[in-house]
Scaffold this active site. Structure first.
Site, PDB file in Angstrom:
ATOM      1  N   LYS A  28       0.824  -1.215   0.000  1.00 50.72           N
ATOM      2  CA  LYS A  28       0.000   0.000   0.000  1.00 50.72           C
ATOM      3  C   LYS A  28       0.855   1.260   0.000  1.00 50.72           C
ATOM      4  O   LYS A  28       0.482   2.270  -0.591  1.00 50.72           O
ATOM      5  CB  LYS A  28      -0.945   0.018   1.204  1.00 50.72           C
ATOM      6  CG  LYS A  28      -2.133  -0.908   1.050  1.00 50.72           C
ATOM      7  CD  LYS A  28      -3.271  -0.480   1.972  1.00 50.72           C
ATOM      8  CE  LYS A  28      -4.451  -1.420   1.844  1.00 50.72           C
ATOM      9  NZ  LYS A  28      -5.541  -1.072   2.768  1.00 50.72           N
ATOM     10  N   LYS A  54      -5.061  -9.554  -7.354  1.00 46.02           N
ATOM     11  CA  LYS A  54      -6.230  -9.725  -6.499  1.00 46.02           C
ATOM     12  C   LYS A  54      -7.379  -8.837  -6.972  1.00 46.02           C
ATOM     13  O   LYS A  54      -7.132  -7.707  -7.395  1.00 46.02           O
ATOM     14  CB  LYS A  54      -5.793  -9.302  -5.089  1.00 46.02           C
ATOM     15  CG  LYS A  54      -6.525  -9.909  -3.960  1.00 46.02           C
ATOM     16  CD  LYS A  54      -5.883  -9.514  -2.635  1.00 46.02           C
ATOM     17  CE  LYS A  54      -5.802  -8.001  -2.449  1.00 46.02           C
ATOM     18  NZ  LYS A  54      -5.482  -7.581  -1.088  1.00 46.02           N
ATOM     19  N   LYS A  66     -10.887  -3.201  -4.573  1.00 48.59           N
ATOM     20  CA  LYS A  66     -11.768  -2.035  -4.653  1.00 48.59           C
ATOM     21  C   LYS A  66     -11.139  -0.913  -5.452  1.00 48.59           C
ATOM     22  O   LYS A  66     -11.841  -0.074  -6.024  1.00 48.59           O
ATOM     23  CB  LYS A  66     -12.033  -1.512  -3.233  1.00 48.59           C
ATOM     24  CG  LYS A  66     -12.893  -2.408  -2.368  1.00 48.59           C
ATOM     25  CD  LYS A  66     -12.824  -1.927  -0.920  1.00 48.59           C
ATOM     26  CE  LYS A  66     -13.802  -2.663  -0.039  1.00 48.59           C
ATOM     27  NZ  LYS A  66     -13.558  -2.367   1.393  1.00 48.59           N
TER      28      LYS A  66
HETATM   29  P1  AMP Z   1     -11.160  -4.856   2.764  1.00 50.43           P
HETATM   30  O1  AMP Z   1     -11.995  -4.439   1.618  1.00 50.43           O
HETATM   31  O2  AMP Z   1      -9.700  -4.758   2.491  1.00 50.43           O
HETATM   32  O3  AMP Z   1     -11.564  -4.237   4.057  1.00 50.43           O
HETATM   33  O4  AMP Z   1     -11.434  -6.416   2.937  1.00 50.43           O
HETATM   34  C1  AMP Z   1     -12.546  -6.921   3.626  1.00 50.43           C
HETATM   35  C2  AMP Z   1     -12.520  -8.433   3.666  1.00 50.43           C
HETATM   36  O5  AMP Z   1     -12.592  -8.955   2.336  1.00 50.43           O
HETATM   37  C3  AMP Z   1     -11.224  -9.002   4.264  1.00 50.43           C
HETATM   38  O6  AMP Z   1     -11.547 -10.145   5.034  1.00 50.43           O
HETATM   39  C4  AMP Z   1     -10.418  -9.390   3.059  1.00 50.43           C
HETATM   40  O7  AMP Z   1      -9.521 -10.436   3.319  1.00 50.43           O
HETATM   41  C5  AMP Z   1     -11.504  -9.828   2.097  1.00 50.43           C
HETATM   42  N1  AMP Z   1     -11.073  -9.656   0.703  1.00 50.43           N
HETATM   43  C6  AMP Z   1     -10.735  -8.509   0.089  1.00 50.43           C
HETATM   44  N2  AMP Z   1     -10.393  -8.724  -1.197  1.00 50.43           N
HETATM   45  C7  AMP Z   1     -10.519 -10.068  -1.392  1.00 50.43           C
HETATM   46  C8  AMP Z   1     -10.317 -10.916  -2.514  1.00 50.43           C
HETATM   47  N3  AMP Z   1      -9.915 -10.439  -3.694  1.00 50.43           N
HETATM   48  N4  AMP Z   1     -10.552 -12.241  -2.355  1.00 50.43           N
HETATM   49  C9  AMP Z   1     -10.959 -12.753  -1.151  1.00 50.43           C
HETATM   50  N5  AMP Z   1     -11.173 -11.998  -0.064  1.00 50.43           N
HETATM   51  C10 AMP Z   1     -10.950 -10.668  -0.177  1.00 50.43           C
END
Ligand code: AMP
Ligand code: TRP
Length: 344
Positions: free
Chosen positions: A115, A207, A210
Site C-alpha cells: 500500500k 487480487k 476495490k
Molecule cells: P477490505 O476491503 O480490504 O476491508 O477487505 C474486507 C474483507 O474482504 C477481508 O476479510 C479481506 O480479506 C476480504 N477480501 C478482500 N479482497 C478479497 C479478494 N480479492 N478475495 C478474497 N477476499 C478478499
C-alpha cells in the site's frame, strides 16, 4: 490455559466498490457463522482514514457497507453491526498495542509495503500502525475466531503475537488483578473454501480489489444484473477447454479463478464443478457462471438499494450496534487499565 468463550469478530473497510472478493472471502462466512456463534461485524472507518478519504464519500461508504452487511444476510438484531469510530475503545487499545508490538514486527507486514509503495516516507503513520488497530478490534472483544480473506492472514498472526506478548509482559499483574494466566485469547483466522483469494477478472495474477481502475476487473455487490453478466462474459480466459481435474488448473490462473468463483457461489468444491464442466469450452461455462452470479448477487444489489434509501434506519442500526459493542469494550478497557497500572 484460560478458556475463552467462542466469539467471532471481523471488519471491512468502508472504502467503496464492495466486490465479489469481499463477499466470498469474508461476508458469506459472516452470515454462516451467525448460526453457531455470537458475532460482531464492524465497519472499520478508523482503518479507512489510514489513506486519504473525502468526508462526504466516507459517510456514504459507511452507510453502503452497513446496508451490504444486512443485504447479504447479517442480522443486526441477533448480532452486532457497528462502526468502529463510535466505540472509543478501539483507538485506546490500539495505542496500548502500539506500545506492545515491536517495530520489527510491523516492518514485516507485506500489505503495508504494497500500500505504501515506493513513497514509503510519505505514507501515514496510521497506515504503518494499522495492524495494531486491527489487533485492538479483535482483542477488545476477546474474539476467538476471525473470518477473513487470505490477504489478512499475516495481520491475524500479528494480533496473536500482540495477545501473547501482552499476556506474557503483564502476567504478574494479570494474575494479581484476578484475570488468571491469560488475559487475551489467541484469535484464530478462519480462511477456508474455494474463494479465499478472488482474483481480478482482467488479470489472474492480481487480487480483485476495490481500487483497481478497471471496473471490469471486479463484480461489485451493487452491480445491476446486466453488468454482472457482461463482466463474467468479458472475463479473461485462456484458449483451452476446462480440465476435468483440479490439478489441470495449475498454471491457468484465470481458469482457476472462475472455477473457484463458481464453486463458492454454488456451495460446491472445485473438483465437483470440474466433474460437471471438464472438457467444456469457456463460452458454455461462462454462460452458466453468469446465470449463477446474477442469481446469487442481483438480489443483494436490490436489497442494498432499498436499504440505502433509508439512511435513518441504517444510522439507527449503527447507533444500536455501537451501544451493544461498547458494553463489552468498556469492560475490557477497564480491565486493561487495571492490568497496566493506570488510575481510573
Ligand atoms: P477490505 O476491503 O480490504 O476491508 O477487505 C474486507 C474483507 O474482504 C477481508 O476479510 C479481506 O480479506 C476480504 N477480501 C478482500 N479482497 C478479497 C479478494 N480479492 N478475495 C478474497 N477476499 C478478499
Ligand atoms: N484490515 C482488514 C482489511 O483490510 C479489515 C479489518 C480491520 C479487520 N479490523 C479487522 C478484519 C479485524 C478482521 C478483524 O480487510
Amino acid at each position: 490455559m484460560a478458556n475463552f468463550p467462542e466469539r467471532v469478530f471481523s471488519g471491512v473497510q468502508p472504502t467503496g466498490n464492495l466486490h465479489l472478493g469481499n463477499y466470498l472471502g469474508a461476508i458469506v462466512k459472516f452470515v454462516e457463522l451467525q448460526r453457531s456463534h455470537e458475532c460482531l461485524y464492524c465497519v472499520v472507518d478508523l482503518h479507512a482514514i489510514t489513506v486519504p478519504q473525502k468526508p462526504a464519500e466516507l459517510k456514504a461508504s459507511i452507510r453502503e457497507l452497513t446496508a451490504a452487511y444486512i443485504a447479504c444476510g447479517v442480522d443486526p438484531a441477533a448480532h452486532v453491526i457497528f462502526n468502529q469510530s463510535q466505540v472509543s475503545g478501539h483507538a485506546e487499545l490500539a495505542w496500548v498495542f502500539n506500545c506492545v508490538a515491536r517495530i520489527g514486527w510491523l516492518n514485516r507486514m507485506t500489505q503495508f509495503k504494497e500500500k505504501a509503495g515506493k513513497d514509503r516516507e510519505n505514507a501515514s503513520v496510521g497506515l504503518y500502525a494499522y495492524p495494531c488497530l486491527m489487533a485492538a478490534d479483535i482483542l477488545l472483544y476477546k474474539a476467538t475466531h476471525v473470518p477473513v480473506g487470505e490477504d489478512q492472514k499475516q495481520h491475524i498472526e500479528l494480533a496473536r503475537d500482540v495477545a501473547q506478548k501482552f499476556n506474557l509482559d503483564f502476567s504478574e499483574s494479570i494474575a494479581a488483578n484476578g484475570f488468571g494466566d491469560q488475559f487475551f485469547p489467541l484469535p484464530e483466522p478462519l480462511i477456508q473454501g474455494p474463494a479465499t483469494r478472488v482474483m481480478s477478472l482482467r488479470d489472474g495474477s492480481k487480487k480483485m480489489s476495490k481500487s483497481d481502475p478497471s471496473d471490469y476487473s471486479r463484480i461489485n455487490l451493487s452491480d445491476e444484473p446486466d453488468a454482472i453478466a457482461q463482466k463474467v462474459r468479458k472475463a479473461k480466459t485462456d484458449p483451452e477447454p476446462l480440465p476435468s481435474e483440479v490439478e489441470g488448473l495449475a498454471g491457468r490462473p484465470e481458469a482457476d479463478n472462475l472455477v473457484g468463483i463458481f464453486a463458492a457461489l454454488s456451495g460446491r468444491a472445485k473438483a465437483q464443478v470440474l466433474q460437471e464442466f471438464g472438457g467444456a469450452q469457456f463460452s458454455a461455462f461462462k454462460t452458466a457462471l453468469a446465470d449463477l452470479a446474477v442469481d446469487r448477487l442481483a438480489p443483494i444489489g436490490v436489497e442494498m438499494r432499498r436499504l440505502s434509501a433509508d439512511p435513518a434506519y441504517i444510522d439507527g442500526v449503527l447507533v444500536d450496534g455501537a451501544a451493544r459493542a461498547r458494553k463489552i469494550a468498556d469492560e475490557t478497557m477497564k480491565a486493561v487499565k487495571d492490568v497496566l497500572g493506570f488510575v481510573r
